[in-house]
Design a protein around this motif. Structure first.
Motif, mmCIF file in Angstrom:
data_model
loop_
_atom_site.group_PDB
_atom_site.id
_atom_site.type_symbol
_atom_site.label_atom_id
_atom_site.label_comp_id
_atom_site.label_asym_id
_atom_site.label_seq_id
_atom_site.Cartn_x
_atom_site.Cartn_y
_atom_site.Cartn_z
ATOM 1 N N UNK A 4 0.834 -1.199 0.000
ATOM 2 C CA UNK A 4 0.000 0.000 0.000
ATOM 3 C C UNK A 4 0.871 1.253 0.000
ATOM 4 N N UNK A 5 0.512 2.220 -0.814
ATOM 5 C CA UNK A 5 1.204 3.503 -0.871
ATOM 6 C C UNK A 5 0.220 4.629 -0.617
ATOM 7 N N UNK A 6 0.750 5.718 -0.079
ATOM 8 C CA UNK A 6 -0.037 6.940 0.084
ATOM 9 C C UNK A 6 0.755 8.072 -0.560
ATOM 10 N N UNK A 7 0.148 8.768 -1.479
ATOM 11 C CA UNK A 7 0.833 9.845 -2.189
ATOM 12 C C UNK A 7 0.040 11.131 -2.016
ATOM 13 N N UNK A 8 0.701 12.179 -1.576
ATOM 14 C CA UNK A 8 0.028 13.474 -1.414
ATOM 15 C C UNK A 8 0.949 14.590 -1.881
ATOM 16 N N UNK A 39 9.404 8.825 9.364
ATOM 17 C CA UNK A 39 10.507 7.985 8.910
ATOM 18 C C UNK A 39 9.993 7.038 7.826
ATOM 19 N N UNK A 40 10.746 6.911 6.766
ATOM 20 C CA UNK A 40 10.350 6.023 5.684
ATOM 21 C C UNK A 40 9.568 6.688 4.578
ATOM 22 N N UNK A 41 9.156 7.945 4.759
ATOM 23 C CA UNK A 41 8.524 8.678 3.658
ATOM 24 C C UNK A 41 9.572 9.011 2.607
ATOM 25 N N UNK A 42 9.097 9.257 1.385
ATOM 26 C CA UNK A 42 9.989 9.692 0.307
ATOM 27 C C UNK A 42 9.435 10.980 -0.282
ATOM 28 N N UNK A 43 10.273 12.010 -0.331
ATOM 29 C CA UNK A 43 9.886 13.262 -0.979
ATOM 30 C C UNK A 43 10.316 13.222 -2.434
ATOM 31 N N UNK A 186 8.734 5.655 -8.214
ATOM 32 C CA UNK A 186 8.356 6.631 -7.184
ATOM 33 C C UNK A 186 8.200 8.018 -7.798
ATOM 34 N N UNK A 187 9.114 8.364 -8.706
ATOM 35 C CA UNK A 187 9.010 9.668 -9.377
ATOM 36 C C UNK A 187 7.709 9.765 -10.154
ATOM 37 N N UNK A 188 7.328 8.697 -10.853
ATOM 38 C CA UNK A 188 6.082 8.705 -11.599
ATOM 39 C C UNK A 188 4.871 8.830 -10.694
ATOM 40 N N UNK A 205 5.527 10.498 -0.666
ATOM 41 C CA UNK A 205 5.076 9.126 -0.879
ATOM 42 C C UNK A 205 5.320 8.343 0.403
ATOM 43 N N UNK A 206 4.243 7.820 0.989
ATOM 44 C CA UNK A 206 4.347 7.008 2.195
ATOM 45 C C UNK A 206 4.133 5.543 1.880
ATOM 46 N N UNK A 207 4.695 4.677 2.728
ATOM 47 C CA UNK A 207 4.536 3.240 2.542
ATOM 48 C C UNK A 207 5.767 2.562 1.983
ATOM 49 N N UNK A 208 6.848 3.311 1.845
ATOM 50 C CA UNK A 208 8.071 2.756 1.248
ATOM 51 C C UNK A 208 9.184 2.555 2.273
#
Length: 423
Positions: A4-8, A39-43, A186-188, A205-208
């Motif tokens: 599961x991913x969360x993107x905002x 922790x673990x989020x990706x910008x 992730x970029x996409x 992007x969360x969940x990574x």
């Protein structure tokens, strides 16, 4: 496994100016949004604001900027250029951006997007106390596919690739080629919430968490395919100009398989009367090579002395033969015109010989271009044509084999084996 991913989108990022501390700008936007980073989020940060903060805007013509940022033109159609940038990326227009900035101004890509990602990650850790990954993204077109998508041109704290080779799939088959470009994926995903006109330059992007690392890692540089593994390194418009004469060579061995592939391309050249007049002697034995070059030099010196040249002049002239001695690979092309028609009159006999020489020239040119496609530098030297008897004797070849120069190479289908002799 990620399920599961969360993107905002990160709203509230102000217009970035040259010299801004981008980590501070983004940390302030996080505080203002009321949603903390974990922790673990990706910008995912668009390269545009990175370039602005790093002062990569220029007052110059866009085409001039593209030329300045280009290391190599891969292909062109009209005014569109696909190029390899100075940073090693292959993309349209070298990533030069003229949209949404002052007229007459262009924006260049960050000088080192991986370094930019590392600095931004460190700054966010310092200000927010979180271990996040950072992806610097830019928009790329893709071969065979309509439309653009964002990819990672910089990354830190994220495993950019997931190598699944050697692991079983669901049916138990061992995967042999699957390497997922995680950073590009992730970029996409980030681009879906950023968009081109929404004014949101950053996505979270969360969940990574399982892909985010304590170390900065290899960055997006790991996603750039090495030249020797790139089957599409040259665009079709750039194939022939890619051949250049090389006068100095590296001392690294040349893979014989690459040379044979180049020979396979050479023998696709046109030839008269449905003949196959090309032969290519690959001088792979160091002893044969040394004997050949020594014997050719001896014949050359004898000719020059007979012409009245001084020893100093002879030494200066024969120094040009050092090109072949320095090349790790030596190929001697031969013309075998056994299908030529035996015309009784000189006019047609001359034309017949010329026809075969033209075919041989086409074969040699094919060889040189094919070597370039394999990443091999080459030099065609005419010297074997001046001492054909010597060359045939050293290489133990029939009298009707006519040497057509020699090719030194420094570093891949009609089969080549029928046209190859190895000594």
């Amino acid at each position: 496994m990620i399920t599961e991913l969360h993107v905002r989108g990160l709203a509230g990022v102000p217009e970035v100016q040259e010299g801004d501390d981008l980590a501070r700008v983004l940390a302030d936007a996080v505080h203002a949004s009321g949603t903390a980073l974990s922790d673990g989020d990706v910008l995912v940060v668009t390269s545009k604001i990175v370039s602005k903060a790093e002062g990569r805007s220029r007052r110059m013509d866009r085409e001039d900027a593209i030329t300045a940022e280009t290391e190599r033109v891969v292909a062109r159609a009209g005014h569109t250029r696909i190029v390899q940038t100075r940073q090693g990326l292959v993309m349209a227009a070298a990533g030069v951006d003229a949209s949404n900035i002052d007229p007459g101004t262009v924006l260049l890509l960050p000088e080192d997007s991986d370094a930019s990602a590392r600095a931004l990650r460190a700054g966010l850790r310092e200000r927010l106390g979180v271990n996040v990954g950072v992806v610097v993204s830019d928009t790329f077109g893709r071969p065979w596919r309509i439309g653009q998508t964002d990819v990672a041109i910089g990354a830190a704290g994220l495993r950019p690739l997931e190598d699944l080779r050697g692991t079983p799939d669901n049916s138990g088959q061992i995967m042999e080629a699957t390497v997922n470009a995680v950073a590009d994926e992730v970029a996409g995903a980030g681009e879906l919430v950023k968009g081109k006109t929404a004014g949101i330059p950053v996505a979270v992007v969360g969940g990574l968490a399982e892909m985010v690392t304590e170390e900065d890692g290899p960055g997006a540089a790991a996603l750039v395919r090495p030249a020797d593994a790139d089957l599409f390194r040259y665009g079709s418009r750039d194939v022939v100009p890619a051949r250049r004469t090389v006068r100095s060579f590296a001392d690294t061995p040349v893979d014989p398989a690459l040379v044979r592939k180049a020979v396979a391309s050479a023998v696709t050249a046109p030839a008269p009367h449905h003949t196959t007049p090309w032969r290519f002697v690959l001088v792979e034995s160091p002893e044969v090579r040394e004997r050949l070059l020594d014997s050719m030099l001896e014949a050359w010196v004898a000719d020059l002395r007979a012409d009245g040249f001084t020893e100093e002049q002879i030494t200066r002239r024969t120094r040009r033969g050092d090109v072949l001695r320095a090349a790790p690979c030596l190929v001697v092309p031969f013309l075998v015109a056994d299908g030529a028609h035996p015309y009784p009159d000189a006019r047609r006999a001359d034309a017949e010989r010329t026809m075969f020489h033209v075919a041989m020239g086409a074969g040699v040119q094919n060889l040189l271009v094919a070597l370039a496609m394999e990443g091999l530098g080459s030099a065609w030297i005419s010297s074997t044509m001046f001492c054909a008897d010597v060359v045939r004797k050293v290489l133990d070849l029939p009298e009707d084999w006519q040497p057509m120069g020699s090719v030194g190479a420094d570093r891949p289908p009609r089969e080549a084996d029928d046209f190859v002799v190895v000594r």
